[in-house]
Motif scaffolding. Structure first.
Motif, mmCIF file in Angstrom:
data_model
loop_
_atom_site.group_PDB
_atom_site.id
_atom_site.type_symbol
_atom_site.label_atom_id
_atom_site.label_comp_id
_atom_site.label_asym_id
_atom_site.label_seq_id
_atom_site.Cartn_x
_atom_site.Cartn_y
_atom_site.Cartn_z
ATOM 1 N N ASP A 225 -10.161 -5.672 5.384
ATOM 2 C CA ASP A 225 -9.043 -5.847 6.303
ATOM 3 C C ASP A 225 -9.433 -6.922 7.314
ATOM 4 O O ASP A 225 -10.555 -7.459 7.271
ATOM 5 N N CYS A 373 -5.279 -3.556 -0.845
ATOM 6 C CA CYS A 373 -6.737 -3.379 -0.821
ATOM 7 C C CYS A 373 -7.278 -2.759 -2.102
ATOM 8 O O CYS A 373 -6.791 -1.724 -2.572
ATOM 9 N N CYS A 382 -5.243 -6.109 3.102
ATOM 10 C CA CYS A 382 -6.525 -6.798 3.037
ATOM 11 C C CYS A 382 -6.308 -8.303 3.001
ATOM 12 O O CYS A 382 -5.216 -8.787 2.698
#
Length: 397
Positions: A225, A373, A382
């Motif tokens: 992230d 992600c 992400c």
């Protein structure tokens, strides 16, 4: 042979815009959140078309013209009637670009390219039952996040390798066992640290932070992230002050360690072996934090003009004797478990940890960072790989 796995940053951003908008599954599952176009693998093969067009890493498709002792193409052509036409790609990005043209039947994609090819519909699912030698592939290479989606195989594993820590045994004391040697402690060898020249190297920093800064809660070095990504970039910008050279050409790294210009940095086992054979006082280790690495997969184009010959090539390249030849020539662990019985160096598979499952569990194989992600998180986005490319330019200054 010219071992090259470099990424061309200038071309990467445009190539990744499509793929990075797609989702993907958690690391350790088979692409659970990725939704590629619905394509079908063939249920049977037709007659051989007479040729096959391949995109590959240097050293994967050898016909004896580079080294008379390295020729597994001629016997393939003779036994199948499929004439091989190959294009050597210098980067994963070049492979993606070439496969998008529809002019090639198959590609030896690393994990930082395979998801892009799947997401864009350029790679088709593979019917593994049409590749008899697939049954002997090491189980921990099958149905992985970089070569499958939701239980569907998208390729045949070819070989794998780890990114190791190499150091000059005469100049680096004590012997390092951690990536701290090139990150937090890099200043001790300022100007003589070397690092792999690729945006995917950001994952190496993330892997180190996963072990040393647990508050960041990094699970997968390819699923970062914004906060995690910023921390990895900051670490690499700090490292940059100590880096003497970023390498993409293995010969440059060998030369730098022989001359003393580099004394510690990331490497591959084959490079360490070559450097030592040429007199460099070096040793390569897998640090206690584990490492990143690559696992290459032969994938078939969704628009293959010669699908039967492509499948015959997939089966040939992972057959025991041929897979052993390629592994030794290129310098990686073979994918076929039976290949180890056919290597000319009987200690080869031990050196490259071919059957060492515990060893490979410590390797985070290259994957393509995307917005959804890879570690399964759904409450954050992400940082996609296009941003990794941009950040890499900033890191190097």
């Amino acid at each position: 042979m010219p071992l090259t796995r470099t990424l061309t940053a200038a071309a990467a951003t445009a190539l990744l815009l499509t793929a990075t908008a797609c989702g993907s599954g958690s690391a350790g599952s088979s692409g659970g959140g990725l939704n590629p176009p619905r394509l079908k693998a063939p249920s049977k093969l037709g007659r051989a078309e007479g040729q096959v067009d391949l995109v590959a890493w240097a050293g994967y498709v050898e016909d004896g013209s580079n080294d008379p002792k390295a020729d597994w193409v001629s016997s393939f052509e003779k036994s199948t009637g499929c004439q091989v036409h190959s294009k050597v790609a210098a980067s994963s990005d070049e492979m993606v670009k070439l496969m998008k043209t529809g002019e090639y039947d198959a590609v030896s994609a690393s994990g930082d390219a395979s998801l892009r090819l799947i997401a864009s519909g350029d790679a088709a699912p593979v019917n593994t039952s049409l590749v008899p030698n697939y049954r002997d592939i090491f189980p921990d290479l099958k149905m992985q996040p970089w070569n499958s989606v939701k239980g569907t195989a998208y390729g045949i594993p070819h070989g794998r390798g780890a990114n190791l820590l190499m150091y000059n045994t005469a100049k680096v004391h004590p012997a390092p066992d951690s990536w701290s040697a090139v990150f937090d402690d890099a200043a001790a060898h300022r100007g003589h640290v070397t690092a792999y020249d690729s945006p995917i190297y950001i994952a190496d920093a993330a892997l180190y932070l996963r072990a040393t800064r647990p508050e960041l809660k990094i699970k997968d070095p390819y699923a970062l992230d914004q906060k995690q990504f910023d921390a990895a970039v900051a670490l690499l910008k700090k490292q940059n002050r100590s880096v003497g050279e970023y390498w993409g050409d293995y010969l440059k790294e060998v030369s730098a360690f022989k001359s003393g210009d580099s004394v510690v940095g990331t490497t591959w086992q084959v490079i360490a072996n070559l450097a030592a054979s040429e007199g460099a006082k070096v040793k390569a280790v897998l640090p206690k934090e584990g490492s990143t690495g690559w696992s290459d997969t032969w994938m078939v184009s969704a628009r293959a003009k010669h699908p039967t010959c492509a499948y015959k090539w997939l089966d040939w390249i992972v057959s025991p004797k041929v897979n052993a030849q390629v592994a030794e020539y290129f310098g990686e662990a073979p994918a076929n478990a039976k290949a180890c019985a056919h290597t000319s160096d009987k200690g080869f598979c031990t050196t490259y940890h071919a059957a060492d499952t515990a060893y490979w569990k410590r390797i985070a194989f290259w994957n393509t960072p995307i917005q959804q992600c890879l570690d399964g998180r759904t409450d954050v986005r992400c940082v996609p790989y296009a941003r990794w490319v941009q950040a890499w330019t900033e890191i190097k200054g």
